[in-house]
Design a protein around this motif. Sequence first.
Motif: not given
Length: 180
Positions: A13-17, A19-25, A52-56
């Motif tokens: 979802n749009a929550h930072r955590n 989005r960051m979880s997908v990024c880290d994964y 969203w994840a790509l941004e991070f």
Amino acid sequence: METELVEKLNNSNAHRNSRMSVCDYAINNKIVDKLIQIAFDSKNKNHFKAFWALEFICEKQLNLFRPYIANFCEILASIKNDSAVRSATKICMFLAISNQSKKGIILTEIQEKQLIESSIDRLIQDEKVASKVYSMKALFILGKKHGWIYNQIKPIISQDAFNHSYAYQASARTILKRLK
């Protein structure tokens, strides 16, 4: 891994955590390319979540995005989903900042032109405020190399400044002061 990535995107979802979880994964499992493939496919239902994840990823490790910059610049103008546009314009800002640095990613003239055109379009179109602000910041940075940009964006920002939120107005004032 790919099906797990899709599942993570489905559940994000749009929550930072989130989005960051997908990024880290994606980074930890070395599947950034799969995430980018989803992000760049506007027909994919998770395309905006992948952005969203790509941004991070670009914020943390922009070099991982280097092989995909040409494709990104080509599709940039065709991105329509508001959530994807916001992330894409922020990525444009990261690329502009890096392009300015001597040790950063150097964009080709064509890529710079694509970023500039897309950013100006986002600035004058009916976009969400965050997208306009990131576009404005990217253009200001790119204008250090291409002085004509300042002549183009100054009247746009001046006219548009008071039609938006206080955050937009604050960014507009900052940019306009720097343009003097």
